[in-house]
Design an enzyme around this catalytic site. Structure first.
Site, mmCIF file in Angstrom:
data_model
loop_
_atom_site.group_PDB
_atom_site.id
_atom_site.type_symbol
_atom_site.label_atom_id
_atom_site.label_comp_id
_atom_site.label_asym_id
_atom_site.label_seq_id
_atom_site.Cartn_x
_atom_site.Cartn_y
_atom_site.Cartn_z
ATOM 1 N N ASN A 1 7.338 -0.585 9.492
ATOM 2 C CA ASN A 1 7.319 0.781 8.962
ATOM 3 C C ASN A 1 7.139 0.770 7.450
ATOM 4 O OD1 ASN A 1 7.907 3.486 8.185
ATOM 5 N ND2 ASN A 1 9.137 3.776 10.017
ATOM 6 N N ASP A 2 8.162 0.346 6.742
ATOM 7 C CA ASP A 2 8.155 0.442 5.277
ATOM 8 C C ASP A 2 7.073 -0.410 4.634
ATOM 9 O OD1 ASP A 2 10.437 2.134 5.407
ATOM 10 O OD2 ASP A 2 11.665 0.351 5.736
ATOM 11 N N VAL A 3 6.705 -1.547 5.268
ATOM 12 C CA VAL A 3 5.732 -2.455 4.653
ATOM 13 C C VAL A 3 4.304 -1.963 4.803
ATOM 14 C CG1 VAL A 3 7.239 -4.451 4.927
ATOM 15 C CG2 VAL A 3 5.590 -3.896 6.731
ATOM 16 N N VAL A 4 4.097 -0.843 5.543
ATOM 17 C CA VAL A 4 2.764 -0.245 5.653
ATOM 18 C C VAL A 4 2.776 1.203 5.174
ATOM 19 C CG1 VAL A 4 2.053 -1.751 7.546
ATOM 20 C CG2 VAL A 4 3.208 0.415 8.067
ATOM 21 N N ALA B 1 14.465 1.722 5.752
ATOM 22 C CA ALA B 1 14.728 2.269 4.423
ATOM 23 C C ALA B 1 14.950 3.779 4.457
ATOM 24 C CB ALA B 1 13.577 1.950 3.464
#
Length: 479
Positions: free
Chosen positions: A405-408, A446
């Site tokens: 999720n957060d890394v994209v 996050a």
């Protein structure tokens, strides 16, 4: 002769640590590296138990209480082996934090015990005064070990969900005050300043303040930052262990501590770069909390999203030239790494090139996705680091995001108000098609809404990763 054999075993142990760490740099040799280092450690432990001699009065004595020593070794070996064999990949980060905390606790206890012994020696021998160097090593070992222990326990609790992220009002100021108190108390103990009868209180006061500092240091850290803090605490434990090696004049303990401390520090810097944070901010505890963005805070959708069926997903992937899989924590939760590898093989049988895009902080600890995929025997050559993955993104037909999720999240590039703004991400929007597998539209770890899900190129494929991949493999075999 005993001394020669002991020193030789220490040399062999130090060499095995260095070789083991070198082997850990590649998945194909990592298992062997662990074994080599473990053999060196075992050799050093048993030669120390049977051959090490210390001065007791005017005589050289062998170690006492061998029964208690071996009982502790047996208990630790049994508990550690059982924990390592039973742990799931989803719980690996919290186990790493727990074990790291135990290392910090050991360094803390070593310093406390040695300080107690020196206090007794000073009481019985008025002419005895420990050197400033020895006192410095004891104080630093206890201070760093205590911070590592307390911080690792909080990280362990946060990773397994027992402790929630909690921003503390004036947290940085409090941390500065606590750190200043630690320094002042340390100077008083090392220099023998103040009331001599209060020196013991000063010393144990350092442990108390350091424990509070460790708790407050980790408590406000948001989910996206956990890989960084795990790496940092690991380096703390290595430094504390190295001080123990100085204290006992033990080359193996010293070498092991230096290797862990330096490797942990280098990894921390790499993690900071991946999170677009400076090491200075990390050391000052200036981590971003896990606060939700505007869309997540008010519960409103950031736009409309479109779903895609399993059959349509299978057709798009089967007729693609290149598919890039982006693994995340959701893949680990579903324990779907093996079926993911099967999907890769089915696609390759159809002439599709399959690679994996790995973000350095995907998951809950450094290298989490690498370990996850290595467990499923995914060839290491297929794992692309973030920079290489982004270079190939524009030539990729389909990106399949599995639980990441957060890394994209494009907010890292587009939204200055986002807690992850400035963090390098996998730029999946450059690909022709983006398929996102999630259980629901809830924000990631996050707590930030992801605008990627509402982009024109993105399609949502809802469901448990393992079940979705199993069905997807079945569909692909029929295409």
């Amino acid at each position: 002769m005993q001394t020669v054999i002991l020193q030789l075993s220490y040399l062999i142990g130090s060499i095995t640590f260095i070789l083991g760490l070198k082997m850990l740099s590649h998945p194909e040799t990592a298992r062997k590296g662990n074994t080599v280092a473990a053999i060196g450690m075992t050799l050093a432990i048993f030669t120390t138990i049977f051959l090490y001699r210390f001065r007791e009065g005017a005589q050289l004595e062998h170690l006492h209480n061998l029964g208690w020593i071996f009982l502790a070794l047996v208990i630790g070996t049994v508990v550690g082996t059982m924990a390592a064999k039973k742990v799931q990949m989803t719980a690996m980060p919290e186990m790493v934090s727990l074990f790291n905390g135990m290392g910090g606790a050991c360094a803390m206890l070593i310093s406390m015990i040695e300080y107690h012994h020196m206090s007794l020696e000073m009481q019985s021998n008025a002419s005895y005064h420990p050197t400033t160097g020895i006192m410095l090593i004891i104080v630093l070992g206890m201070m760093i070990g205590t911070v590592s222990f307390a911080g690792s326990m909080i990280a362990w609790g946060k990773l397994n969900g027992r402790i929630k992220d909690k921003a503390i009002s004036g947290g940085q100021i409090i941390n500065f005050i606590l750190f200043g108190a630690i320094v002042i108390l340390g100077v008083m103990v090392i220099g023998g300043l103040g009331d001599p009868s209060m020196q013991g209180y000063y010393f144990y006061g350092i442990a108390l303040v350091a424990a509070i500092y460790g708790v407050l240091f980790v408590m406000p850290i948001g989910g996206a930052d956990m890989p960084v803090v795990i790496s940092l605490l690991n380096s703390f434990t290595g430094c504390a262990a190295a001080f123990g090696g100085f204290l006992y004049g033990n080359p193996v303990m010293l070498t092991g501590g230096i290797l862990v401390g330096s490797a942990g520090t280098i990894l921390t810097i790499l993690m900071c770069n991946a999170m677009n944070r400076s090491l200075k901010n990390v050391l000052l505890g200036s981590f971003g909390g896990a606060k939700a963005g505007p869309a997540a805070a008010d519960g409103k959708a950031a736009g409309s999203y479109k779903e895609i069926s399993l059959s349509d997903s299978a057709v798009i992937m089967a007729y693609a030239q290149k598919v890039m899989i982006i693994p995340g924590y959701g893949l680990a939760v579903a324990q779907a790494q093996h079926i993911c590898h099967e999907l890769e093989k089915v696609l390759e049988e159809k002439g599709v090139t399959v690679v994996y895009g790995i973000h350095p902080v995907a998951g809950r600890m450094p290298g989490h996705m690498n370990v996850l995929l290595a467990e499923a025997d995914v060839p290491y050559e297929k794992l692309l680091e973030m920079e290489d993955a982004n270079d190939q993104m524009s030539t990729t037909n389909v990106v399949l995001i599995l639980g990441a999720n957060d890394v994209v999240n494009p907010a890292a590039k587009d939204d200055p108000s986002s807690p992850i703004y400035g963090m390098p991400i996998l730029e999946v929007e450059k690909a022709e098609h983006v398929i996102v597998n999630k259980r629901s539209m809830k924000p990631g770890y996050a707590g930030i809404e992801n605008d990627l899900f509402y982009k024109p190129k993105t399609s949502m494929l809802f469901g448990d990763a393992k079940k979705v991949l199993q069905d997807l493999v079945s569909e692909l075999k029929q295409v």
